[in-house]
Design an enzyme around this catalytic site. Sequence first.
Site, PDB file in Angstrom:
ATOM      1  N   HIS A   1     -49.976 -52.809 -27.764  1.00  0.00           N
ATOM      2  CA  HIS A   1     -49.931 -53.787 -26.665  1.00  0.00           C
ATOM      3  C   HIS A   1     -50.385 -55.150 -27.210  1.00  0.00           C
ATOM      4  O   HIS A   1     -51.458 -55.646 -26.871  1.00  0.00           O
ATOM      5  CB  HIS A   1     -50.843 -53.309 -25.533  1.00  0.00           C
ATOM      6  CG  HIS A   1     -50.623 -53.988 -24.219  1.00  0.00           C
ATOM      7  ND1 HIS A   1     -49.684 -54.988 -24.035  1.00  0.00           N
ATOM      8  CD2 HIS A   1     -51.227 -53.824 -23.009  1.00  0.00           C
ATOM      9  CE1 HIS A   1     -49.730 -55.379 -22.763  1.00  0.00           C
ATOM     10  NE2 HIS A   1     -50.665 -54.705 -22.128  1.00  0.00           N
TER      11      HIS A   1
ATOM     12  N   ASP B   1     -60.442 -48.827 -21.581  1.00  0.00           N
ATOM     13  CA  ASP B   1     -59.081 -48.829 -21.023  1.00  0.00           C
ATOM     14  C   ASP B   1     -58.896 -47.510 -20.275  1.00  0.00           C
ATOM     15  O   ASP B   1     -59.695 -46.569 -20.412  1.00  0.00           O
ATOM     16  CB  ASP B   1     -58.064 -49.000 -22.174  1.00  0.00           C
ATOM     17  CG  ASP B   1     -56.613 -49.044 -21.708  1.00  0.00           C
ATOM     18  OD1 ASP B   1     -56.365 -49.264 -20.504  1.00  0.00           O
ATOM     19  OD2 ASP B   1     -55.711 -48.851 -22.549  1.00  0.00           O
TER      20      ASP B   1
ATOM     21  N   CYS C   1     -58.562 -54.179 -20.027  1.00  0.00           N
ATOM     22  CA  CYS C   1     -57.273 -54.861 -19.864  1.00  0.00           C
ATOM     23  C   CYS C   1     -56.732 -54.714 -18.444  1.00  0.00           C
ATOM     24  O   CYS C   1     -55.859 -55.480 -18.053  1.00  0.00           O
ATOM     25  CB  CYS C   1     -56.275 -54.301 -20.868  1.00  0.00           C
ATOM     26  SG  CYS C   1     -56.012 -52.529 -20.703  1.00  0.00           S
TER      27      CYS C   1
HETATM   28  N1   CP Z   1     -53.047 -55.078 -18.787  1.00  0.00           N
HETATM   29  C1   CP Z   1     -51.752 -54.897 -18.436  1.00  0.00           C
HETATM   30  O1   CP Z   1     -50.842 -54.915 -19.264  1.00  0.00           O
HETATM   31  O2   CP Z   1     -51.570 -54.716 -17.103  1.00  0.00           O
HETATM   32  P1   CP Z   1     -50.203 -54.289 -16.382  1.00  0.00           P
HETATM   33  O3   CP Z   1     -49.937 -52.866 -16.770  1.00  0.00           O
HETATM   34  O4   CP Z   1     -50.497 -54.454 -14.918  1.00  0.00           O
HETATM   35  O5   CP Z   1     -49.110 -55.197 -16.842  1.00  0.00           O
HETATM   36  N1  NVA Z   2     -53.262 -47.980 -22.152  1.00  0.00           N
HETATM   37  C1  NVA Z   2     -52.769 -48.458 -20.888  1.00  0.00           C
HETATM   38  C2  NVA Z   2     -52.700 -49.942 -20.858  1.00  0.00           C
HETATM   39  C3  NVA Z   2     -52.257 -50.506 -19.537  1.00  0.00           C
HETATM   40  C4  NVA Z   2     -52.127 -51.977 -19.546  1.00  0.00           C
HETATM   41  C5  NVA Z   2     -51.413 -47.854 -20.609  1.00  0.00           C
HETATM   42  O1  NVA Z   2     -50.597 -47.698 -21.532  1.00  0.00           O
HETATM   43  O2  NVA Z   2     -51.142 -47.520 -19.455  1.00  0.00           O
END
Ligand code: CP
Ligand code: NVA
Length: 312
Positions: free
Chosen positions: A128, A226, A267
């Site tokens: 990410h 997270d 996040c």
């Molecule tokens: N942190 C983040 O990417 O959030 P969303 O999944 O809401 O885009």
């Molecule tokens: N690790 C999480 C991040 C969300 C922004 C996911 O993949 O759902």
Amino acid sequence: MKHLITLENWSIADLNAVLDLADRVKSSPENYLDAMRRKTLLMIFEKPSLRTRVSFETGATQMGGHAIFYDLATSPLSSGKENVADLVRVVSRYVDIIMGRLFEQAHIEEMANLAGVPVINALTNYEHPCQILTDLQTIREKKGALKGLKLAYLGDGNNNVTHSLLFGCAKMGMHISVGCPKGDEYEPLDAVLAGARRIAKRTGSKIVVTDDAALAARDADVVYTDSWMSYHIPQHKQESRIKVFTPYQVNAKLMKQARKDAIFMNCLPAVRGCEQTAEVIDGPQSVVFDQAENRLHAQKAVMLKLLESVEE
Ligand code: CP
Ligand code: NVA
């Protein structure tokens, strides 16, 4: 032409340039009102989103561009009538820049390889990068500098955000300790650790993976967690994962292991009572909403930098 697919292959100079641009975009948005004039951003989504979707779309609008939300569920791709390669070769003829939130890293890589325009990874199961550029901007704002700081990540180590943090911290010379349960299902991927350690050797960053949550958090400047149930994790795993991850919950007791002036980050989305308690995420050390705001500024900087690379 550049893409943002993984932080692993972005140079330290490019990372610093984007962070500096993100700060300028944030402090003087009026200087960028036309920076994306007549440019179209295509946003391809295979997974849910709040922050990514809204901040990218708003960012494009604020800079005079236009963003298209494209849900893969309604695409010929999802019914097997089209493949990724054709999709990306078609849309490259229409738009100026593409971002994709996909399951497979291989699919975003394939898009970047075939696209005639820059491609941004807006989250895959593996990484990410947009989030971590935002996080670095936020940490730098709060702490003044990055090099030599310690970030403690607690919870799911086999995770896109953890992987990008490993690359991002290693590049910036930050130390990172990942506190997570033992086992392949919960620890960062070996390939990511090996890549991050190679970078760390050059920058002086220290990388630790431990199943001892208190040890990971000790003397940290930043405590980060997270979701325990990332978008790609099947619902039936919830009960067992809550059990496995509970010792890694960021609560007031764990925060005491960190430095007194440590900041807390997530996040988002967050579940109070799971990866952190309400008193931590809603408490004075939490910077999660400043962090969420910076998605807008950091991603504007990413789009500008990539669009600029087309003109070079
Ligand atoms: N942190 C983040 O990417 O959030 P969303 O999944 O809401 O885009
Ligand atoms: N690790 C999480 C991040 C969300 C922004 C996911 O993949 O759902």
